[in-house]
Design a protein around this motif. Structure first.
Motif, PDB file in Angstrom:
ATOM      1  N   GLU A 183      -3.163 -12.747  13.218  1.00 12.22           N
ATOM      2  CA  GLU A 183      -2.922 -11.795  14.191  1.00 12.22           C
ATOM      3  C   GLU A 183      -1.405 -11.418  14.172  1.00 12.22           C
ATOM      4  OE1 GLU A 183      -4.266 -13.530  17.704  1.00 12.22           O
ATOM      5  OE2 GLU A 183      -6.384 -13.480  17.153  1.00 12.22           O
ATOM      6  N   VAL A 184      -0.997 -10.082  13.758  1.00 12.94           N
ATOM      7  CA  VAL A 184       0.277  -9.732  13.687  1.00 12.94           C
ATOM      8  C   VAL A 184       0.730  -8.670  15.092  1.00 12.94           C
ATOM      9  CG1 VAL A 184       2.063  -8.821  12.352  1.00 12.94           C
ATOM     10  CG2 VAL A 184       0.541 -10.171  11.405  1.00 12.94           C
ATOM     11  N   LYS A 185       1.849  -8.740  15.640  1.00 16.28           N
ATOM     12  CA  LYS A 185       2.041  -8.001  16.704  1.00 16.28           C
ATOM     13  C   LYS A 185       3.406  -7.425  16.082  1.00 16.28           C
ATOM     14  CE  LYS A 185      -0.624  -9.864  20.517  1.00 16.28           C
ATOM     15  NZ  LYS A 185      -0.250 -10.278  21.866  1.00 16.28           N
ATOM     16  N   VAL A 186       3.442  -5.999  15.855  1.00 15.19           N
ATOM     17  CA  VAL A 186       4.669  -5.388  15.679  1.00 15.19           C
ATOM     18  C   VAL A 186       5.265  -4.450  16.938  1.00 15.19           C
ATOM     19  CG1 VAL A 186       5.858  -3.896  13.875  1.00 15.19           C
ATOM     20  CG2 VAL A 186       3.717  -5.349  13.275  1.00 15.19           C
ATOM     21  N   ALA A 258       2.101  -2.315  17.384  1.00 13.92           N
ATOM     22  CA  ALA A 258       0.710  -2.109  16.452  1.00 13.92           C
ATOM     23  C   ALA A 258       0.381  -3.586  16.258  1.00 13.92           C
ATOM     24  CB  ALA A 258       1.206  -1.691  14.964  1.00 13.92           C
ATOM     25  N   GLU A 259      -1.124  -3.724  16.288  1.00 15.68           N
ATOM     26  CA  GLU A 259      -1.634  -5.221  16.325  1.00 15.68           C
ATOM     27  C   GLU A 259      -2.640  -5.360  15.155  1.00 15.68           C
ATOM     28  OE1 GLU A 259      -2.965  -6.625  20.135  1.00 15.68           O
ATOM     29  OE2 GLU A 259      -1.265  -5.963  21.218  1.00 15.68           O
ATOM     30  N   PRO A 260      -2.041  -5.402  14.090  1.00 18.13           N
ATOM     31  CA  PRO A 260      -3.148  -5.399  12.943  1.00 18.13           C
ATOM     32  C   PRO A 260      -3.495  -6.780  12.592  1.00 18.13           C
ATOM     33  CG  PRO A 260      -0.862  -5.295  12.084  1.00 18.13           C
ATOM     34  CD  PRO A 260      -0.845  -5.089  13.412  1.00 18.13           C
ATOM     35  N   ASN A 261      -4.949  -6.885  12.421  1.00 15.48           N
ATOM     36  CA  ASN A 261      -5.592  -8.134  12.120  1.00 15.48           C
ATOM     37  C   ASN A 261      -6.199  -8.224  10.832  1.00 15.48           C
ATOM     38  OD1 ASN A 261      -4.949  -9.047  14.663  1.00 15.48           O
ATOM     39  ND2 ASN A 261      -6.701  -8.594  15.619  1.00 15.48           N
ATOM     40  N   ILE A 262      -6.159  -9.075   9.872  1.00 15.03           N
ATOM     41  CA  ILE A 262      -6.710  -9.354   8.529  1.00 15.03           C
ATOM     42  C   ILE A 262      -7.123 -10.531   8.461  1.00 15.03           C
ATOM     43  CG2 ILE A 262      -4.395  -9.477   7.765  1.00 15.03           C
ATOM     44  CD1 ILE A 262      -5.809  -7.776   5.260  1.00 15.03           C
ATOM     45  N   LEU A 295       5.282  14.150  -8.968  1.00 14.35           N
ATOM     46  CA  LEU A 295       5.160  13.790  -7.803  1.00 14.35           C
ATOM     47  C   LEU A 295       4.978  12.388  -7.804  1.00 14.35           C
ATOM     48  CD1 LEU A 295       2.770  16.594  -6.145  1.00 14.35           C
ATOM     49  CD2 LEU A 295       5.281  16.286  -6.003  1.00 14.35           C
ATOM     50  N   GLU A 296       5.635  11.572  -7.049  1.00  9.02           N
ATOM     51  CA  GLU A 296       5.761  10.214  -6.754  1.00  9.02           C
ATOM     52  C   GLU A 296       5.086   9.768  -5.398  1.00  9.02           C
ATOM     53  OE1 GLU A 296       8.530   6.099  -6.871  1.00  9.02           O
ATOM     54  OE2 GLU A 296       9.152   8.063  -7.562  1.00  9.02           O
ATOM     55  N   GLU A 297       3.952   8.774  -5.295  1.00 10.83           N
ATOM     56  CA  GLU A 297       3.174   8.591  -4.319  1.00 10.83           C
ATOM     57  C   GLU A 297       4.122   7.506  -3.394  1.00 10.83           C
ATOM     58  OE1 GLU A 297      -0.506   6.299  -3.812  1.00 10.83           O
ATOM     59  OE2 GLU A 297      -1.267   8.145  -3.650  1.00 10.83           O
ATOM     60  N   ARG A 298       4.499   7.442  -2.229  1.00  8.26           N
ATOM     61  CA  ARG A 298       5.226   6.614  -1.358  1.00  8.26           C
ATOM     62  C   ARG A 298       4.179   6.301   0.086  1.00  8.26           C
ATOM     63  NH1 ARG A 298      10.760   6.327  -2.442  1.00  8.26           N
ATOM     64  NH2 ARG A 298      10.698   6.388  -4.635  1.00  8.26           N
ATOM     65  N   GLU A 299       4.262   5.353   0.334  1.00  8.41           N
ATOM     66  CA  GLU A 299       3.417   4.932   1.493  1.00  8.41           C
ATOM     67  C   GLU A 299       4.409   4.473   2.736  1.00  8.41           C
ATOM     68  OE1 GLU A 299       1.312   1.454   0.498  1.00  8.41           O
ATOM     69  OE2 GLU A 299      -0.281   2.483  -0.710  1.00  8.41           O
ATOM     70  N   TYR A 300       3.823   4.855   3.802  1.00  8.20           N
ATOM     71  CA  TYR A 300       4.648   4.617   5.096  1.00  8.20           C
ATOM     72  C   TYR A 300       3.643   4.392   6.166  1.00  8.20           C
ATOM     73  CZ  TYR A 300       3.224   9.061   6.754  1.00  8.20           C
ATOM     74  OH  TYR A 300       2.239  10.183   7.303  1.00  8.20           O
ATOM     75  N   GLY A 301       4.264   3.716   7.151  1.00  2.06           N
ATOM     76  CA  GLY A 301       3.344   3.124   8.415  1.00  2.06           C
ATOM     77  C   GLY A 301       3.553   1.645   8.646  1.00  2.06           C
ATOM     78  N   VAL A 302       2.673   0.982   9.194  1.00  6.11           N
ATOM     79  CA  VAL A 302       2.889  -0.360   9.350  1.00  6.11           C
ATOM     80  C   VAL A 302       1.952  -0.998   8.579  1.00  6.11           C
ATOM     81  CG1 VAL A 302       2.407  -2.079  11.029  1.00  6.11           C
ATOM     82  CG2 VAL A 302       3.150   0.080  12.090  1.00  6.11           C
TER      83      VAL A 302
END
Length: 518
Positions: A183-186, A258-262, A295-302
């Protein structure tokens, strides 16, 4: 005298003849019986350990022993009833035993390496692992069984390698691999303050044949700029003369939570990303000297990457890499000839660490603070330096960008659910066309449930005398039964729980009044 000597010689000759005749069968019997006896083979092999000896009792008495390969084992007979055997070299051979009757017994011998010493050492150093076994396979030692986790596997192999110089074959398995829920809280708070003040001046005049012009463009991207921006401004225009003043104050506050759970199995890496992808043009030089754009792919987000390892005692070794990235409001300007391109810029905040904690404990990664201050002043020489009035001849821009980011991580040991879990969409009911179009409802109403018939109200069923318009008696099943002659009163407590579908009014002598005749 002569006769006596002759009689004595005849008696001795007859005795010798008789002895010869009777002795001949005795000498022929052993030879024929030994040849006729079958060879006996012992099914179970004799297990020896290299460098160790054992004593095996043998029935029937042993007169002779022979070893097929003396380099593998050495066998000695003790008092005709015991066999002393010692293993010399790892391998297999067999031995032949002769008893007093001449029968041959064949026993297979298998010499293996010493496994008991390693087994006892593993029991001493790892007392909780009772399913760990050591066996021999040729010149190698084999570890079999099940242990608690992957760390125990590495520990057992390391002990075996240090204890013995032989090759170790690892066939250990892990019982039920533990699973870790992370459980992660950002949490991020970003505040930006922008103050801008700019001016534009244009004065044209003439004195006879002499013309003069005073121009100054010190705008800051506001309402009078090209392209037009945001803010407020004041403009004065007379003929070809103009004076423009623009100003802007902007306060921005951004909150990100953000609260991602994995979930991941112990020893396996898990990854999570809540965001998107963009494509950034990257020039690539070709073999012909002509550059190409890819074109180079880049990711963004949490995003989140973590590798859990469950240790002994429920401890969790966790390597976690949380990341927060976003597209910057201002890109990077790239000019090539007459073409100007603005490339997107990604602002990234990332942390990576390895910690060890128990189930349910939390750790925080804080202190990721950013505080940027940017100031710039552009003005008309000399005039911009005048007090008070100099503000009209210069542009000022002040930007203060502050942000703070914190990660809160909590690992938990979890197990699969035995029954299906409730989903958030289970309670959603789509609205009907009338509810959506006429009532503006985004969700429909649940269907009315069937309520049980309250027989203790209308009609009232109790042990007291029933009303005149309600008869709460049940017809007797058999009129010949004296016990069933009296009416049966229905208990109101039990009757109130009877569903409407389960009531058969044909079996009840009930007169239910209509609504208008109460």
């Amino acid at each position: 005298m002569k006769n006596k000597s002759l009689q004595l010689l005849m008696a001795v000759g007859f005795g010798l003849m008789v002895h010869t005749v009777s002795a001949a069968p005795q000498s022929d019997n052993p030879t024929s019986s030994a040849a006729d006896l079958p060879t006996k083979r012992v099914e179970a092999p004799l297990a020896l350990v290299s460098g160790k000896s054992i004593v095996v009792p043998i029935e029937g008495g042993i007169t002779r022993v022979s070893v097929a390969n003396p380099e593998m084992a050495d066998v000695t007979v003790i008092a005709g009833r015991e066999l002393y055997a010692i293993g010399k070299k790892v391998g297999a051979t067999n031995i032949f035993l002769w008893n007093k009757t001449g029968q041959i017994t064949v026993i297979d011998v298998v010499v293996s390496g010493d496994t008991l010493s390693l087994q006892s050492k593993l029991r001493e150093l790892m007392p909780t692992e009772q399913q760990l076994h050591v066996s021999s396979a040729g010149e190698a030692l084999v570890l079999t069984g099940q242990v608690a986790d992957a760390a125990k596997v590495q520990r057992a192999v390391l002990i075996a390698e240090q204890f013995s110089e032989k090759k170790i074959i690892n066939l250990l398995g892990v019982g039920e691999l533990p699973q870790v829920l992370l459980e992660v809280k950002v949490a991020e708070v970003s505040k930006k303050l922008t103050d801008k003040l700019g001016m534009s001046l244009g004065v044209n005049g003439a004195r006879g044949s002499f013309q003069y012009q005073i121009l100054g463009n010190l705008l800051t991207g506001g309402v009078f700029s090209t392209p037009q921006g945001t803010g407020s401004g004041i403009g004065l225009t007379k003929g070809n003369d103009s004076f423009k003043l623009e100003a802007e104050i902007k306060n921005g506050l951004i909150k990100v939570l953000a609260e991602p759970n994995i979930i991941a199995v112990s020893g396996q890496e898990g990854a999570f990303l809540a965001g998107g992808k963009i494509f950034i043009p990257v020039p690539q030089s070709g073999g012909t000297g002509i550059s190409a754009i890819t074109l180079e792919e880049r990711e963004y987000g949490v995003g989140l990457r973590f590798l859990p390892t469950v240790l002994e005692g429920g401890k969790i070794n966790l390597r976690v890499t949380p990341e927060v990235s976003e597209l910057a409001q201002q890109g990077t300007t790239v000019a090539s000839g007459n073409i100007t391109t603005v490339l997107p810029t990604i602002s990234t905040r990332r942390a990576s660490t390895t910690v060890q904690l128990m189930d349910g404990q939390s750790f925080a990664i804080g202190g990721l603070i950013k505080n940027n201050v940017s100031e710039s002043i552009s003005g008309f020489p000399f005039l911009s330096e005048l007090p008070i009035l100099g503000a009209l001849f210069r542009s000022s821009e002040f930007i203060n960008d502050r942000s703070e980011l914190m990660f809160l991580v909590t690992p938990r040991l979890v197990k699969p659910l035995a029954t299906p879990a409730a989903l958030p969409t289970d309670g959603f009911i789509p609205p009907s066309r009338f509810e959506f179009m006429m009532n503006g409802q985004m969700q429909g109403k649940p269907a009315p449930s069937k309520e049980p018939v309250r027989l203790d109200r209308k009609p009232s069923l109790s042990r007291a005398a029933p009303p005149a318009d309600v008869a709460a008696t049940v017809d007797p099943v058999d009129s010949r039964d004296p016990s069933a002659a009296d009416p049966v009163a229905v208990d109101p407590i039990q009757a109130s729980t009877i569903p409407a579908d389960a009531v058969d009014t044909a079996d009840l002598n009930i007169d239910i009044p209509k609504e208008g005749n109460e």
